[in-house]
Design a protein around this motif. Structure first.
Motif, PDB file in Angstrom:
ATOM      1  N   PHE A  94      32.233  41.570  36.411  1.00  0.00           N
ATOM      2  CA  PHE A  94      31.639  40.295  36.789  1.00  0.00           C
ATOM      3  C   PHE A  94      30.464  40.446  37.802  1.00  0.00           C
ATOM      4  O   PHE A  94      30.686  41.195  38.637  1.00  0.00           O
ATOM      5  CB  PHE A  94      32.372  39.312  36.917  1.00  0.00           C
ATOM      6  N   SER A  95      29.220  39.829  37.566  1.00  0.00           N
ATOM      7  CA  SER A  95      28.352  40.203  38.621  1.00  0.00           C
ATOM      8  C   SER A  95      27.887  41.291  38.772  1.00  0.00           C
ATOM      9  O   SER A  95      27.668  42.163  40.018  1.00  0.00           O
ATOM     10  CB  SER A  95      28.698  39.145  39.674  1.00  0.00           C
ATOM     11  N   ALA A  96      28.108  42.232  37.774  1.00  0.00           N
ATOM     12  CA  ALA A  96      27.744  43.759  37.918  1.00  0.00           C
ATOM     13  C   ALA A  96      28.681  44.474  38.743  1.00  0.00           C
ATOM     14  O   ALA A  96      28.289  45.611  39.268  1.00  0.00           O
ATOM     15  CB  ALA A  96      26.233  44.016  38.098  1.00  0.00           C
ATOM     16  N   ILE A  97      30.120  43.893  38.912  1.00  0.00           N
ATOM     17  CA  ILE A  97      31.018  44.508  39.766  1.00  0.00           C
ATOM     18  C   ILE A  97      31.757  44.837  38.690  1.00  0.00           C
ATOM     19  O   ILE A  97      32.497  44.177  38.166  1.00  0.00           O
ATOM     20  CB  ILE A  97      31.538  43.606  40.892  1.00  0.00           C
ATOM     21  N   PHE A  98      32.383  46.358  38.556  1.00  0.00           N
ATOM     22  CA  PHE A  98      33.235  46.791  37.710  1.00  0.00           C
ATOM     23  C   PHE A  98      34.479  47.030  38.290  1.00  0.00           C
ATOM     24  O   PHE A  98      34.573  47.690  39.570  1.00  0.00           O
ATOM     25  CB  PHE A  98      32.742  48.130  37.084  1.00  0.00           C
ATOM     26  N   VAL A  99      35.636  46.422  37.949  1.00  0.00           N
ATOM     27  CA  VAL A  99      36.992  46.828  38.602  1.00  0.00           C
ATOM     28  C   VAL A  99      38.060  47.191  37.553  1.00  0.00           C
ATOM     29  O   VAL A  99      37.769  46.820  36.352  1.00  0.00           O
ATOM     30  CB  VAL A  99      37.734  45.644  39.338  1.00  0.00           C
ATOM     31  N   LYS A 100      38.938  47.899  38.081  1.00  0.00           N
ATOM     32  CA  LYS A 100      40.231  48.028  37.165  1.00  0.00           C
ATOM     33  C   LYS A 100      41.398  47.934  37.907  1.00  0.00           C
ATOM     34  O   LYS A 100      41.526  47.922  38.923  1.00  0.00           O
ATOM     35  CB  LYS A 100      40.147  49.890  36.614  1.00  0.00           C
ATOM     36  N   VAL A 101      42.202  47.114  37.138  1.00  0.00           N
ATOM     37  CA  VAL A 101      43.552  46.634  37.687  1.00  0.00           C
ATOM     38  C   VAL A 101      44.519  47.493  37.297  1.00  0.00           C
ATOM     39  O   VAL A 101      44.622  47.596  36.291  1.00  0.00           O
ATOM     40  CB  VAL A 101      43.693  45.152  37.181  1.00  0.00           C
ATOM     41  N   ASP A 102      45.358  47.945  38.384  1.00  0.00           N
ATOM     42  CA  ASP A 102      46.473  48.865  38.139  1.00  0.00           C
ATOM     43  C   ASP A 102      47.315  48.512  37.041  1.00  0.00           C
ATOM     44  O   ASP A 102      47.759  49.067  36.051  1.00  0.00           O
ATOM     45  CB  ASP A 102      46.950  49.224  39.248  1.00  0.00           C
ATOM     46  N   ILE A 103      48.175  47.337  37.236  1.00  0.00           N
ATOM     47  CA  ILE A 103      49.063  46.842  36.191  1.00  0.00           C
ATOM     48  C   ILE A 103      48.593  45.250  36.175  1.00  0.00           C
ATOM     49  O   ILE A 103      48.592  44.444  37.397  1.00  0.00           O
ATOM     50  CB  ILE A 103      50.562  46.860  36.786  1.00  0.00           C
ATOM     51  N   LEU A 104      48.367  44.621  35.155  1.00  0.00           N
ATOM     52  CA  LEU A 104      47.875  43.274  34.974  1.00  0.00           C
ATOM     53  C   LEU A 104      49.164  42.688  34.064  1.00  0.00           C
ATOM     54  O   LEU A 104      49.514  43.171  32.975  1.00  0.00           O
ATOM     55  CB  LEU A 104      46.571  43.240  34.336  1.00  0.00           C
ATOM     56  N   VAL A 105      49.864  41.698  34.475  1.00  0.00           N
ATOM     57  CA  VAL A 105      50.888  41.392  33.711  1.00  0.00           C
ATOM     58  C   VAL A 105      50.649  39.656  33.371  1.00  0.00           C
ATOM     59  O   VAL A 105      50.428  38.946  34.268  1.00  0.00           O
ATOM     60  CB  VAL A 105      52.289  41.143  34.931  1.00  0.00           C
ATOM     61  N   ARG A 106      50.866  39.496  31.981  1.00  0.00           N
ATOM     62  CA  ARG A 106      50.760  38.061  31.769  1.00  0.00           C
ATOM     63  C   ARG A 106      51.988  37.048  32.412  1.00  0.00           C
ATOM     64  O   ARG A 106      52.906  37.538  32.583  1.00  0.00           O
ATOM     65  CB  ARG A 106      50.893  37.860  30.400  1.00  0.00           C
ATOM     66  N   ASP A 107      51.302  35.999  33.084  1.00  0.00           N
ATOM     67  CA  ASP A 107      52.137  34.995  33.562  1.00  0.00           C
ATOM     68  C   ASP A 107      51.794  33.396  33.008  1.00  0.00           C
ATOM     69  O   ASP A 107      51.163  32.756  33.761  1.00  0.00           O
ATOM     70  CB  ASP A 107      52.116  35.076  35.084  1.00  0.00           C
ATOM     71  N   GLY A 108      52.423  33.319  31.717  1.00  0.00           N
ATOM     72  CA  GLY A 108      51.936  31.974  31.115  1.00  0.00           C
ATOM     73  C   GLY A 108      50.649  31.991  30.703  1.00  0.00           C
ATOM     74  O   GLY A 108      50.114  32.957  30.083  1.00  0.00           O
ATOM     75  N   ASP A 109      49.850  31.046  31.383  1.00  0.00           N
ATOM     76  CA  ASP A 109      48.494  30.866  30.991  1.00  0.00           C
ATOM     77  C   ASP A 109      47.521  31.904  31.961  1.00  0.00           C
ATOM     78  O   ASP A 109      46.138  32.111  31.685  1.00  0.00           O
ATOM     79  CB  ASP A 109      47.876  29.605  30.894  1.00  0.00           C
ATOM     80  N   ALA A 110      48.111  32.352  32.949  1.00  0.00           N
ATOM     81  CA  ALA A 110      47.486  33.341  33.913  1.00  0.00           C
ATOM     82  C   ALA A 110      47.811  34.604  33.890  1.00  0.00           C
ATOM     83  O   ALA A 110      48.754  35.141  32.886  1.00  0.00           O
ATOM     84  CB  ALA A 110      47.870  32.608  35.273  1.00  0.00           C
ATOM     85  N   TRP A 111      47.518  35.267  34.922  1.00  0.00           N
ATOM     86  CA  TRP A 111      47.721  36.541  35.085  1.00  0.00           C
ATOM     87  C   TRP A 111      48.239  37.228  36.499  1.00  0.00           C
ATOM     88  O   TRP A 111      47.830  36.626  37.365  1.00  0.00           O
ATOM     89  CB  TRP A 111      46.562  37.717  34.793  1.00  0.00           C
ATOM     90  N   GLN A 112      49.151  38.189  36.662  1.00  0.00           N
ATOM     91  CA  GLN A 112      49.378  38.741  37.959  1.00  0.00           C
ATOM     92  C   GLN A 112      48.812  39.955  38.103  1.00  0.00           C
ATOM     93  O   GLN A 112      48.418  40.596  37.168  1.00  0.00           O
ATOM     94  CB  GLN A 112      51.088  38.923  38.046  1.00  0.00           C
ATOM     95  N   ILE A 113      48.196  39.954  39.384  1.00  0.00           N
ATOM     96  CA  ILE A 113      47.665  41.367  39.657  1.00  0.00           C
ATOM     97  C   ILE A 113      48.765  42.461  40.432  1.00  0.00           C
ATOM     98  O   ILE A 113      49.236  41.638  41.565  1.00  0.00           O
ATOM     99  CB  ILE A 113      46.440  41.334  40.525  1.00  0.00           C
ATOM    100  N   HIS A 114      48.959  43.500  40.080  1.00  0.00           N
ATOM    101  CA  HIS A 114      49.856  44.357  40.832  1.00  0.00           C
ATOM    102  C   HIS A 114      49.052  45.827  41.170  1.00  0.00           C
ATOM    103  O   HIS A 114      48.608  46.338  40.407  1.00  0.00           O
ATOM    104  CB  HIS A 114      51.256  44.858  40.022  1.00  0.00           C
ATOM    105  N   GLU A 115      48.528  45.880  42.473  1.00  0.00           N
ATOM    106  CA  GLU A 115      47.916  46.950  42.922  1.00  0.00           C
ATOM    107  C   GLU A 115      48.935  47.964  43.508  1.00  0.00           C
ATOM    108  O   GLU A 115      49.747  47.642  44.418  1.00  0.00           O
ATOM    109  CB  GLU A 115      46.897  46.426  43.787  1.00  0.00           C
ATOM    110  N   VAL A 116      48.731  49.329  42.990  1.00  0.00           N
ATOM    111  CA  VAL A 116      49.423  50.339  43.506  1.00  0.00           C
ATOM    112  C   VAL A 116      49.029  51.026  44.469  1.00  0.00           C
ATOM    113  O   VAL A 116      47.896  51.575  44.289  1.00  0.00           O
ATOM    114  CB  VAL A 116      49.957  51.123  42.296  1.00  0.00           C
ATOM    115  N   LYS A 117      49.648  51.256  45.687  1.00  0.00           N
ATOM    116  CA  LYS A 117      49.267  52.184  46.695  1.00  0.00           C
ATOM    117  C   LYS A 117      50.264  53.322  46.960  1.00  0.00           C
ATOM    118  O   LYS A 117      51.336  52.770  46.987  1.00  0.00           O
ATOM    119  CB  LYS A 117      48.650  51.280  47.799  1.00  0.00           C
ATOM    120  N   MET A 118      49.783  54.294  47.670  1.00  0.00           N
ATOM    121  CA  MET A 118      50.645  55.323  48.025  1.00  0.00           C
ATOM    122  C   MET A 118      51.257  55.168  49.417  1.00  0.00           C
ATOM    123  O   MET A 118      52.039  55.851  50.022  1.00  0.00           O
ATOM    124  CB  MET A 118      49.761  56.560  48.171  1.00  0.00           C
ATOM    125  N   GLY A 119      50.979  54.218  50.150  1.00  0.00           N
ATOM    126  CA  GLY A 119      50.970  53.900  51.563  1.00  0.00           C
ATOM    127  C   GLY A 119      52.474  53.436  51.438  1.00  0.00           C
ATOM    128  O   GLY A 119      52.925  52.902  50.645  1.00  0.00           O
TER     129      GLY A 119
END
Ligand code: SF4
Length: 494
Positions: A94-119
């Motif tokens: 969007f707006s020429a910004i590319f992103v990848k979501v580690d894990i995207l989980v459907r939550d009804g009509d919406a979505w949950q973002i789960h970002e995975v980090k090694m910390g």
């Protein structure tokens, strides 16, 4: 025309320092040192990411490899439209910004973002990271119900197969992300206008150069800082950037009464090229040692995914030691060593060999005893049948770093440090780590990881030889440093 394209990592860079963002797009005419090899780190990050996917099984991955950006976007859209519940590495622009979501989980009509980090905890930069993803998803017409940071739980102890639900902790960060989301349009606009500028932004050096990450452009932006500057002062104490902002840069210009005791000592010693030797303190230290004397150094590795039973994430697992044994003061040392075979739990074999080699009544000399003692204590916990024998050795550990940390012995070229890497060249200039294939503990750890990925052959043999050389030098350095101390004080008390 200015290149104002942004990615998530460029936005994060711009949030740290807009000049760093501008310089990334407009590299200066300045030779920067090669970037450190981060391949092993990326490989570990990928392993962690793949393991975390098991928290939400049954998902479909949109791979980075083999697909163009456009194909990744199309594939993601197809998965969403076809009712996918879980998508790994979902891709959006969007707006020429590319992103990848580690894990995207459907939550009804919406979505949950789960970002995975090694910390092992949530950091501000992680919140910015997820806020960028949330912004782009909203821009693509997706509603985000909740955001989570999935990080490593450092309390987990492996027993048997990895239990992913215990290895990871999912912390909800929705409120913090929403708070950042509001300002995201202005942030993006501001970064784009910086990129449209034809001249380098006028931003001076500051704490932001190393926080949250060490900036690649430090050699360029810090080139006006002279040798022996306020930034060479070790430890906490006076606020160096406060001095810098007052125009005080050279150590010679610092009002000494603004420094704490240790920093003042360092500044005076550097400016006057002054060495210190407290013979009485050295005599007392040498008097606390006895023979046989075993100079011991461990090498350890740690990983976010515990490799063996009984190991926590990031727990230091010993895989190598070097031992120089002196029977009496000034005697030629005998050398013993251990280096694990790749991909086996080395701990039992290592400690059994060590206990056989170090006599019960020997004095064990380390450089920074907290590290070696920590390793021995973990081994005692792990092997109760060996605990008593390990405890006997633990009681006999002494620390060669102590006289340097106390500054009983100080040479001005140590630059306020008591690390063996600074003490050795100052005291024993003929012995050096310079030019070694492996020259520090981090490189040794990486070499061990590389060794575990290699088939038997010439490359593996060469790597093992380099690892043995490095660890041997660590304890030989201790032998030589001790020799200097003994010569300083005289042989009588030891
Ligand atoms: S070194 Fe510091 S001032 Fe220079 S670009 Fe990096 S963060 Fe900005």
């Amino acid at each position: 025309m200015a290149n104002t394209g942004l990615s998530k990592s460029l936005i994060l860079k711009g949030l740290q320092c807009q000049k760093a963002l501008w310089l990334t797009k407009n590299p200066p005419d300045f030779e920067l040192p090669p970037k450190p090899d981060l391949e092993a780190l990326f490989r570990t990050g990928t392993e962690v990411g793949i393991l975390a996917q098991q928290l939400f099984p049954g998902g479909v991955e949109v791979p980075y490899e083999g697909l163009s950006f456009g194909e990744q976007l199309t594939r993601t859209k197809q998965l969403i439209d076809s009712g996918a519940e879980v998508i790994y590495e979902a891709s959006f622009s969007f707006s020429a910004i590319f992103v990848k979501v580690d894990i995207l989980v459907r939550d009804g009509d919406a979505w949950q973002i789960h970002e995975v980090k090694m910390g092992t905890s949530v950091k501000d930069v992680n919140l910015d990271d997820v806020a960028v993803q949330h912004y782009v998803l909203n821009g693509c017409g997706l509603s985000v119900s909740k955001s989570f940071l999935v990080h490593i739980n450092n309390q987990y102890v492996r027993q048997g197969d990895i239990e992913v639900d215990k290895l990871f902790t999912g912390e909800e960060i929705t409120p913090q992300v929403l708070a950042r989301l509001q300002s995201m349009p202005e942030v993006v606009q501001e970064l784009r206008s910086t990129l449209r500028e034809s001249a380098e932004p006028s931003i001076d050096i500051g704490p932001h150069c190393k926080d949250p990450y060490e900036c690649d452009f430090i050699p360029y932006c810090w080139r006006h800082i002279p040798e022996d500057s306020i930034f060479d002062l070790r430890g906490r104490g006076t606020d160096k950037f406060k001095l810098y902002n007052q125009g005080i840069v050279r150590l010679a210009d610092v009002p000494l009464d603004e420094l704490n005791g240790a920093q003042r000592f360092q500044a005076e010693a550097t400016l006057e090229q002054k060495d210190v030797t407290d013979r009485e303190a050295v005599r007392e230290f040498l008097g606390s040692l006895w023979y046989p004397l075993c100079h011991l150094d461990f090498e350890t590795f740690d990983t976010p995914i515990p490799p063996f039973d009984g190991v926590r994430p990031y727990q230091k697992v010993p895989f190598q030691y070097s031992l120089h044994i002196q029977k009496e003061v000034g005697a030629e040392p005998e050398h013993c060593e251990y280096l694990a075979q790749p991909n086996v739990d080395p701990r039992r074999e290592l400690i059994e060999q060590l206990l056989t080699t170090i006599p019960e009544d020997a004095c064990i000399l380390t450089y920074n005893q907290a590290f070696e003692k920590g390793v021995l204590r973990e081994l005692a916990k792990l092997f109760p049948d060996l605990a008593e024998a390990i405890e006997v050795r633990l009681a006999n550990v002494r620390d060669l770093m102590a006289p340097f940390k106390r500054r009983d012995v100080y040479r001005w070229p140590m630059r306020g440090s008591y690390s063996i890497k600074e003490v050795l060249p100052a005291l024993v200039p003929e012995l050096s780590y310079t030019g070694m294939e492996i020259a520090d503990g981090m490189a040794a750890m990486q070499a061990y990881r590389e060794m575990c990925a290699l088939e038997a052959g010439e490359k593996l043999d060469r790597l093992r030889a380099a690892m043995l050389d490095y660890c041997r030098l660590d304890t030989l350095a201790m032998v030589k440093i001790l020799k200097v101390l003994v010569a300083t004080e005289g042989f009588s008390s030891c």
